[in-house]
Design a protein around this motif. Structure first.
Motif, PDB file in Angstrom:
ATOM      1  N   PRO A 178     -52.251   4.740  28.599  1.00  0.00           N
ATOM      2  CA  PRO A 178     -53.226   4.566  29.681  1.00  0.00           C
ATOM      3  C   PRO A 178     -53.577   5.908  30.308  1.00  0.00           C
ATOM      4  CG  PRO A 178     -51.415   2.998  29.896  1.00  0.00           C
ATOM      5  CD  PRO A 178     -51.025   3.964  28.829  1.00  0.00           C
ATOM      6  N   MET A 179     -54.787   6.003  30.849  1.00  0.00           N
ATOM      7  CA  MET A 179     -55.232   7.255  31.446  1.00  0.00           C
ATOM      8  C   MET A 179     -54.319   7.689  32.583  1.00  0.00           C
ATOM      9  SD  MET A 179     -59.009   8.316  32.885  1.00  0.00           S
ATOM     10  CE  MET A 179     -58.955   7.213  34.303  1.00  0.00           C
ATOM     11  N   SER A 180     -53.824   6.722  33.365  1.00  0.00           N
ATOM     12  CA  SER A 180     -52.950   7.071  34.475  1.00  0.00           C
ATOM     13  C   SER A 180     -51.680   7.748  33.980  1.00  0.00           C
ATOM     14  CB  SER A 180     -52.586   5.818  35.275  1.00  0.00           C
ATOM     15  OG  SER A 180     -51.904   4.883  34.466  1.00  0.00           O
ATOM     16  N   LEU A 182     -52.753  14.433  39.812  1.00  0.00           N
ATOM     17  CA  LEU A 182     -52.002  13.289  40.321  1.00  0.00           C
ATOM     18  C   LEU A 182     -52.875  12.340  41.135  1.00  0.00           C
ATOM     19  CD1 LEU A 182     -48.765  15.214  41.263  1.00  0.00           C
ATOM     20  CD2 LEU A 182     -48.989  13.507  39.466  1.00  0.00           C
ATOM     21  N   ILE A 183     -53.920  12.878  41.779  1.00  0.00           N
ATOM     22  CA  ILE A 183     -54.872  11.996  42.464  1.00  0.00           C
ATOM     23  C   ILE A 183     -55.621  11.142  41.442  1.00  0.00           C
ATOM     24  CG2 ILE A 183     -57.046  11.982  43.752  1.00  0.00           C
ATOM     25  CD1 ILE A 183     -55.999  14.314  45.388  1.00  0.00           C
ATOM     26  N   ARG A 221     -44.357   8.728  40.758  1.00  0.00           N
ATOM     27  CA  ARG A 221     -45.328   9.828  40.742  1.00  0.00           C
ATOM     28  C   ARG A 221     -46.414   9.655  41.793  1.00  0.00           C
ATOM     29  NH1 ARG A 221     -45.930  10.342  34.258  1.00  0.00           N
ATOM     30  NH2 ARG A 221     -44.082  11.643  33.884  1.00  0.00           N
ATOM     31  N   SER A 222     -46.699   8.443  42.192  1.00  0.00           N
ATOM     32  CA  SER A 222     -47.723   8.239  43.210  1.00  0.00           C
ATOM     33  C   SER A 222     -47.348   8.912  44.525  1.00  0.00           C
ATOM     34  CB  SER A 222     -47.938   6.740  43.443  1.00  0.00           C
ATOM     35  OG  SER A 222     -46.736   6.117  43.871  1.00  0.00           O
ATOM     36  N   MET A 223     -46.056   9.089  44.787  1.00  0.00           N
ATOM     37  CA  MET A 223     -45.618   9.723  46.026  1.00  0.00           C
ATOM     38  C   MET A 223     -45.915  11.216  46.049  1.00  0.00           C
ATOM     39  SD  MET A 223     -41.995   7.879  46.846  1.00  0.00           S
ATOM     40  CE  MET A 223     -41.867   8.897  48.311  1.00  0.00           C
TER      41      MET A 223
END
Length: 325
Positions: free
Chosen positions: A72-74, A29-30, A136-138
């Motif tokens: 996308p990779m993310s 996730l990082i 998901r960033s959270m």
């Protein structure tokens, strides 16, 4: 009452496996978090160069295989991280269930087991509320305190699987302690959401910034979304924690002959509950809805952590049964 050493060992292995898997999820996730910024920068460069719109593709000839655009990779790393999160959550619940079977009791008799349950509750709430890719960033910020708590549980707070002290051999144990631990896990999500909300308010979307916190904030959801998440989770955790305090008072009357004695644990639990009540009131009051209410929620989160560690580990009281004394 005896302890099944084999099941206890399996429980410890499941806990360690859950910790390892969640560390892997955090790494994935990082990477997703960092690559989101890289993709955003690339998109801005394309727009500034006049290449923001893709040229129309020529119609494919008969029999020609048209390659599908790659994700996308993310998005790819985010999907992998979300899948690994589910595995880690299943493993931590497996460790709880196995310890219960190993000791032939409800597995909430010491601080190690309480913190494990609270972490499991935080993960479940996170999976339920942060399932959308936009959230998901959270997870990066939620997993960090969860992993810290799990590390402390496995080292400082760890207690061997064994029968509980006589004071805890009551049907109130699974009722009172489960509700309080689940409420604590929900408040963990709420506290992180408010902290991120304050960060987002300090660095609004679109504001150019070169500092570390500005770069972190620009990848987060907007402030309104974070504020709603903090409020929604507090709405869930507040009645749970309040019910846990009330049921604890009923248990205290049966065990100690009084409903309330201003024991340190009782006192700080009541203070934390009042702070969360103040947050909900401030959240509904004009002029307090933004950062002022969020700071009250953070104060409640700090009170919960103080109650969990300082009161249980430093202050002596009737609740000093955590396996640390």
């Amino acid at each position: 009452m005896t302890t099944n050493e084999t099941l206890a060992q399996y429980s410890d292995w499941a806990f360690r496996s859950a910790f390892t898997v969640l560390v892997l999820a955090l790494v994935l996730l990082i990477v997703q978090y960092a690559s989101t910024r890289a993709q955003a920068v690339q998109d801005r460069e394309l727009v500034s160069a006049g290449s923001g719109a893709r040229p129309a593709e020529a119609p494919s000839a008969p029999g020609r295989v048209v390659e599908q655009p790659k994700k996308p990779m993310s998005e790819r790393f985010g999907g992998m991280g979300a899948a690994v999160l589910v595995v880690g959550t299943v493993l931590i619940f497996a460790s709880i269930v196995l310890r219960g079977f190993a000791t032939e009791r409800f597995p909430l008799g010491n601080m190690y087991e309480f913190v494990t349950m609270a972490c499991a509750a935080a993960l479940v709430v996170g999976l339920a509320l942060l399932s959308k890719p936009a959230y998901r960033s959270m997870w990066v910020f939620l997993l960090v305190p969860v992993l810290i708590l799990m590390f402390l549980a496995a080292t400082v707070l760890y207690a061997d699987a064994a029968p509980v002290v006589p004071a805890l051999r009551s049907y109130w144990l699974p009722i009172h302690v489960t509700i309080v631990s689940v409420g604590s896990g929900v408040f963990l999500v709420s506290g992180i959401a408010s902290l991120l909300f304050l960060l987002r308010m300090r660095y609004p979307r679109g504001e150019e910034g070169t500092g570390v916190f500005a770069r972190i904030a620009e990848r987060l959801p907007d402030a309104q979304t974070l504020d709603r998440l903090a409020y929604k989770t507090t709405i869930i955790g507040f009645p749970l924690f309040g019910a846990g305090v009330i049921l604890g008072a009923i248990w205290a009357e049966a065990a100690w002959g009084r409903f309330w004695g201003w024991d340190p644990k009782e006192t700080v639990s009541f203070i934390a509950w009042v702070i969360y009540a103040a947050y909900l009131h401030a959240r509904a009051t004009s002029g307090w809805r933004d950062t002022k209410a969020a700071w009250i929620n953070v104060a409640g989160f700090v009170a919960m952590l103080f109650n969990l560690f300082i009161i249980n580990m430093v202050v002596s009281g009737l609740h000093s049964y955590a396996g640390l004394n």
